[in-house]
Write an enzyme that holds these catalytic residues in place. Sequence first.
Site, PDB file in Angstrom:
ATOM      1  N   THR A  79       0.683  -1.492  -0.070  1.00  0.00           N
ATOM      2  CA  THR A  79       0.057   0.049   0.085  1.00  0.00           C
ATOM      3  C   THR A  79       1.042   1.016  -0.316  1.00  0.00           C
ATOM      4  O   THR A  79       0.318   2.254  -0.564  1.00  0.00           O
ATOM      5  CB  THR A  79      -0.863   0.287   1.431  1.00  0.00           C
ATOM      6  N   ASN A 158      -6.231  -9.666  -7.514  1.00  0.00           N
ATOM      7  CA  ASN A 158      -5.723 -11.136  -6.632  1.00  0.00           C
ATOM      8  C   ASN A 158      -7.321 -11.497  -6.173  1.00  0.00           C
ATOM      9  O   ASN A 158      -7.082 -12.664  -5.514  1.00  0.00           O
ATOM     10  CB  ASN A 158      -5.538 -10.417  -6.011  1.00  0.00           C
ATOM     11  N   GLN A 189       0.533 -10.194  -6.346  1.00  0.00           N
ATOM     12  CA  GLN A 189      -0.066 -11.258  -6.233  1.00  0.00           C
ATOM     13  C   GLN A 189       1.049 -12.058  -7.791  1.00  0.00           C
ATOM     14  O   GLN A 189       0.979 -13.209  -7.825  1.00  0.00           O
ATOM     15  CB  GLN A 189      -1.061 -11.393  -7.182  1.00  0.00           C
ATOM     16  N   SER A 209       4.751  -6.943  -1.704  1.00  0.00           N
ATOM     17  CA  SER A 209       4.479  -7.246  -0.298  1.00  0.00           C
ATOM     18  C   SER A 209       4.692  -8.694   0.000  1.00  0.00           C
ATOM     19  O   SER A 209       4.211  -9.525  -0.258  1.00  0.00           O
ATOM     20  CB  SER A 209       2.941  -7.293  -0.269  1.00  0.00           C
ATOM     21  N   HIS A 211       4.297 -10.272   2.765  1.00  0.00           N
ATOM     22  CA  HIS A 211       3.831 -11.597   3.232  1.00  0.00           C
ATOM     23  C   HIS A 211       2.295 -12.205   2.534  1.00  0.00           C
ATOM     24  O   HIS A 211       2.094 -12.785   2.837  1.00  0.00           O
ATOM     25  CB  HIS A 211       2.504 -10.361   4.594  1.00  0.00           C
ATOM     26  N   THR A 247      14.063   4.494  10.805  1.00  0.00           N
ATOM     27  CA  THR A 247      14.657   2.916  10.851  1.00  0.00           C
ATOM     28  C   THR A 247      14.131   1.856   9.993  1.00  0.00           C
ATOM     29  O   THR A 247      13.339   1.561  10.468  1.00  0.00           O
ATOM     30  CB  THR A 247      14.748   2.918  11.993  1.00  0.00           C
ATOM     31  N   CYS A 340      -8.684  -6.743   2.080  1.00  0.00           N
ATOM     32  CA  CYS A 340      -8.644  -5.206   2.012  1.00  0.00           C
ATOM     33  C   CYS A 340     -10.326  -4.340   1.854  1.00  0.00           C
ATOM     34  O   CYS A 340     -10.763  -3.217   2.296  1.00  0.00           O
ATOM     35  CB  CYS A 340      -8.008  -4.568   0.903  1.00  0.00           C
TER      36      CYS A 340
END
Lengths: 400, 385
Positions: A79, A158, A189, A209, A211, A247, A340
């Site tokens: 995102t 997706n 995806q 992404s 995950h 960081t 989402c």
Amino acid sequence: MMTRGRSAPIIYLDNSATMRPLPEVVATVTETLQNDYANPSSLHEFGLSAERILTSTRNELAKFLGTESHKIFFTSGATEANNTILRGVAAAYSSRGRHIITTPIEHPSVLATCQYLETGGFEIDYLPVDDKGTIHPDDLSAKLRNDTILISIMAVNNEVGTIQPITEVALRLDALGSRRPFFHTDAVQAIGKIPVDLSRITIDGLSLSGHKFGAPKGVGIMFLNSPAALPPLLYGGGQEDGMRSGTENTSGIAGIGAAVNWLQQNQRAANEKMYQLRQYLGETLESEIPNCHVNGPPADAPIETVAPHILNVSFPTIPGEILVHSLAESSIYVSTGTACSSKAETTSRVLSAMGLAPELARSSIRVSFSYETSAHDIDALIDALNSTVPHLRRMTRYQQ
Amino acid sequence: MRRIYMDHSATTPVHPRVAAVVNRFMLSDYGNASSVHHFGKVAREALEDARSQVADLIGADSPSELLFTSGGTESDNLAIKGVAYARRDQGRHIITSAIEHQAVLHACDALEAEGFEITKVGVDGQGRLDPEAVRDAIRGDTILISIMLANNEVGTLQPIEEIAAIAKEYDVLVHTDAVQAVGQISVDVEALGVDLMSLSGHKMYGPKGVGALYVRRKTPLQPLQNGGHHERRLRPGTENVAGIAGMGEACLLAKEELAIRNQYLLRLRDRLIDGIMSEIPKVYLNGHPDHRLPNNVNVSIVGIEGESILLSLDMKGIAASSGSACTSGSLEASHCLLAMGLTHEVAHGSVRFTLGRDNRQEDVDEVIRELPAIVERLRAMSPLS
């Protein structure tokens, strides 16, 4: 497969929403949290050791994607990568034009950002998709204008797993020469599921992404072909070459490295296995359950036309959400569409854009596999659907 | 070689309890918090538990006043740009200080380039702001004041309570970057009276890649990003459940041991300050002697470069810093020390030791033992002395 309490073994088939991090990834993240916790910007040996994690992950990832490491930036997720690129291009190119082309089947982080840009005076054009969820490069050529500054097309959808003709789009844009707009693709995806090779075609921006490919949540990747061209979204200490301050999430980034490592050795075999499971699931359901439809790429779609990990299927008359809950009672977890927007919408925007009849769109579920999914898991799903679907259909008929 | 870590303001070790929580939310409870099924529900509950744990630590009225972000930098950017965009119709003037973290200063620079006006209030020689100077800077079109609660380099605590009270008289919103304060000292948003406050997980024994922004109810805020419905649409993106749960655990831990942590660190800090001041000639303590974080020791050692001291300390297994980690790669003198009126030469000789809960008295004593010899050797070599 795991067990929860004394109930049936858990079968998690919602891996496009999020995937359990690979065991190698969990081990790496945990090890980094405990032993390599220093700030990579610190000058001492401890900080340098943390910085080496960033460098080696960036190098591995660059090699994996067929690009150079200075074009890769770590973010908090896709995102953020999508927002940074879309907002960045709009800000940097607005003197050249204010026309943006995308598709109606993008992830909410692309669609909502385009809508936001629209309020700022940008004009958004949406490419049509066919009944398989595919855009056509001719439609793109027809919509291109002199003031088109940005094109954003996802690599793999997706909800239905359609692979978009990204290469052909890139080649057509190359023909535009200096009028070439910025080409962004949300490849969330795609990575780990189909080959993603940036050395063969020109893509200006790409979002990933962690995950969704076995790495942890909270870490994503932004690829920029010409990094200096865009302003950052987050300002601060100037980490990530000034493109993304804050960081660095060292343990999450180390997790990305472990996932990429695993993919380099196992991706091909894992994807072939998922592809076979997809085909088996789709064909078995269509032959065993009356009035059952695979949405998007068909069950026997050739491997180069479909992502191997997503099967979207409708069981008309049963609302998708009811079926999801019913399967959950057997400890089988699937979804109705994208997580989402699963709260916000009753029918899928993607399926509607594909022109699916409302009854099919309402009764769809998405089954999405991971590298750990087995034939046994798929058989359990088939058995559960074989008993649940007729039962729910009798009940819904009764209610009507 | 025994390693001594005294750079806790750059980042802290992850507490084993936190690591265990992070591990659990990767291995077994790995769901997407937006999913409707069991895995989603477990993830959602973890988010809400963590939100309550953060709210509890900072005395927020309601957990719903907290948004999870990717860290302190994002929280600062969201607070400052978010309020600026949401209130741009009421004015375009923002007040901050000269000693803020780069995330605040550069977010303000970016706004300045877009037509906002920024006033940076100065500090005294000990790094402290005068609340009346903030009052003097307030104009009819001032929309936001952003002042840090505790400075990351010299540890000076700012009079935020007084500043917030003044801001209230003029209907100006107040943001405070409390990244260095939360987990070190008791922080209560109601007592402070601030409207927004930034927090970071990894400065309080939590993981990196997670932070939070406190947003008082009804505070206008425009999101920096668009996407899904997460975090009340103010911060879209699949929530970093493992990191957030880890930050919640870190807040719980801070709540449990804050008083004793505080006392313990104060004793170590003062021992280190006293040791350095008495063992090394021509040394100045930077920052305020009393209004100071309990874990911060920042000294200027005249005649040598801070970086040289760091390298020598590092060879002895002692990790310290010469300022904020985020700018330690640059060779410029600290903007914070210069704003305090230090000369370039004195600013360049600064070293920061920031203590943590795992430091022992023998660690402090070892630094006091090693540092004078290092300084003596470097001074002998230095063209400056």
